[in-house]
Design an enzyme around this catalytic site. Structure first.
Site, short mmCIF file in Angstrom:
data_model
loop_
_atom_site.label_atom_id
_atom_site.label_comp_id
_atom_site.label_asym_id
_atom_site.label_seq_id
_atom_site.Cartn_x
_atom_site.Cartn_y
_atom_site.Cartn_z
N TYR A 296 0.83 -1.21 0.00
CA TYR A 296 0.00 0.00 0.00
C TYR A 296 0.87 1.26 0.00
CZ TYR A 296 -3.61 3.35 1.42
OH TYR A 296 -4.47 4.43 1.48
N ASN B 209 -6.02 9.96 8.67
CA ASN B 209 -7.17 9.17 9.13
C ASN B 209 -8.46 9.97 9.09
OD1 ASN B 209 -4.63 8.09 10.52
ND2 ASN B 209 -6.10 6.45 10.90
N ASP C 180 3.64 -0.99 11.95
CA ASP C 180 2.51 -0.13 12.27
C ASP C 180 3.05 1.21 12.80
OD1 ASP C 180 -0.39 0.04 12.47
OD2 ASP C 180 -0.07 0.27 14.62
N PRO C 181 2.63 2.34 12.23
CA PRO C 181 3.19 3.63 12.65
C PRO C 181 2.92 3.92 14.13
CG PRO C 181 1.99 3.85 10.59
CD PRO C 181 1.69 2.49 11.11
#
Length: 328
Positions: free
Chosen positions: A146, A175, A272-273
Site C-alpha cells: 500500500y 485518518n 505499524d506507525p
C-alpha cells in the site's frame, strides 16, 4: 455543467465526494469495481440526473465518452485487512490504474486529483509530518504494498505534470472517519465501534501509546474540493492535527457507546506507525482550510450511523469475499 470522473466512487470517501460534486452542480461519473466499495453507498444517487455509474476495473483501459473536466482518483483498497488480502491488486491499482487515469486526463485535457495518504510517511521519524518529509517506509514489509503503491502514484503523477504539462493535484489524506465506513475493515474507528456494539472487548494493538489524528469526513471533503480548484500542484496534507493515543481513544469509545467492555491488548502489527499527526500549515496557507468538526461531534454522528446498521451488517465477519475479484 462541468463533468467529473470519480474512481472508487462506491467507497467511503468516494461516495461522499460524489455527493459534494453533485451539490456543486457538476455532472458526476462514478466508477468502481466493488472490490472494496459498496453499492449501498450510491443507492441514493441512482435516480439523480446528474449522476451516472460505470462498473469497471481501472487497471484495465478506461474509456469515457465525450469531454471530461476533472478526474478524482480514489480507487484503492485503503485498510490493512484489504491490502493484506489483495496485495497484488493494491499495487496494480496504484500503478497501472493511476497510469491509465493520467493517460485519460492527458487525452481529455482534464485536471486530475490523486488521493495519496499519510502512509507514504511510514513510521515517521519527524513529528508532526510535513509535506517535505520523505518518510520511513519498509518497501518489502507487508504494508509496503500500500505504502509503495501510493508513493509510486505520487511519482508518476508529478512526472506527467512535469513532462506533459498535465494539471495535477495530490492530497495526502490522514485518518478520516464518518458515515459509510465499513465495519471490520481493520481501521481503528469501525473496529472499536463494531466491537462495542457487538458487546466484545476492544482490541488495542501494542501498549496503546501509539497515536492517531482523526478528521471528520465533511472536513476532509472540503479540503479535497478546495485543493481540486486551487493552483497548487505539489502534495498537501489534509487531516485533523488533534492527536490522541489509541488507548485513550478506546476509552472514549467505551464512554461514547455507554458499554462496559474492557480493553484487551495484542501484539503490534509489523511496521505499524507509532505516531501520526499532520502538519496542516500548508493547507491553511494555500487553501485557507482548517478542520471545523470536533471529534466529540463527529464521533457521535458516526456512532449513530453504525447503530443504524442491521444485525446482519453488524455481525458478519467480513464485508467482502475477495476471491471473485482476484486475478492471476
Amino acid at each position: 455543467m462541468k463533468k467529473v470522473l470519480i474512481t472508487g466512487a462506491a467507497g467511503f470517501l468516494g461516495s461522499h465526494l460524489c455527493d459534494r460534486l453533485i451539490k456543486e452542480n457538476y455532472y458526476v461519473i462514478g466508477m468502481d469495481n466493488f472490490i472494496t466499495g459498496d453499492k449501498k453507498n450510491l443507492e441514493h444517487l441512482n435516480k439523480n440526473p446528474n449522476f451516472e455509474f460505470i462498473e469497471h476495473d481501472i487497471t484495465e483501459f478506461v474509456k469515457i465518452e465525450g469531454g471530461l473536466d476533472y478526474i478524482l482518483h480514489f480507487a484503492s483498497p485503503a485498510s490493512p485487512i484489504d491490502y493484506l488480502k489483495i496485495p497484488i491488486q493494491t499495487l496494480k491499482v496504484g500503478s497501472l490504474g493511476t497510469h491509465n487515469l493520467l493517460g485519460l486526463a492527458k487525452a481529455k485535457k482534464a485536471r486530475i486529483l490523486i488521493a495519496s495518504t499519510s502512509e507514504i510517511y511510514g513510521d515517521p521519524l519527524v513529528h508532526p509530518q510535513t509535506e517535505d518529509y520523505y518518510g520511513n517506509v519498509n518497501t518489502i514489509g507487508p504494508r509496503g504494498v500500500y505504502d509503495e503503491a501510493k508513493r509510486f502514484q505520487e511519482s508518476i503523477t508529478m512526472a506527467y505534470h512535469r513532462f506533459h504539462g498535465l494539471e495535477t493535484r495530490i492530497v495526502r489524506i490522514f485518518n478520516t472517519y464518518g458515515p459509510r465506513m465499513r465495519l471490520n475493515d481493520g481501521r481503528v474507528i469501525p473496529a472499536f465501534m463494531g466491537q462495542a456494539l457487538r458487546g466484545e472487548d476492544l482490541t488495542v494493538f501494542g501498549d496503546g501509546s501509539q497515536t492517531r489524528s482523526f478528521c471528520y469526513v465533511d472536513d476532509q471533503v472540503e479540503g479535497i474540493y478546495r485543493l481540486l480548484l486551487s493552483d497548487y500542484v505539489e502534495p498537501v496534507n489534509i487531516g485533523n492535527p488533534h492527536e490522541i493515543t489509541i488507548k485513550d481513544f478506546a476509552e472514549e469509545i467505551i464512554k461514547l457507546t455507554e458499554t462496559n467492555q474492557k480493553i484487551i491488548y495484542k501484539n503490534l502489527p509489523i511496521n505499524d506507525p507509532l505516531q501520526r499527526q499532520p502538519n496542516i500549515s500548508l493547507a491553511k496557507k494555500v487553501l485557507d482550510w482548517t478542520p471545523k468538526v470536533g471529534r466529540e461531534e463527529g464521533m457521535k454522528i458516526t456512532f449513530d450511523y453504525f447503530k443504524s446498521l442491521t444485525d446482519e451488517e453488524l455481525f458478519k465477519s467480513e464485508h467482502k469475499d475477495f476471491k471473485n475479484h482476484i486475478k492471476k
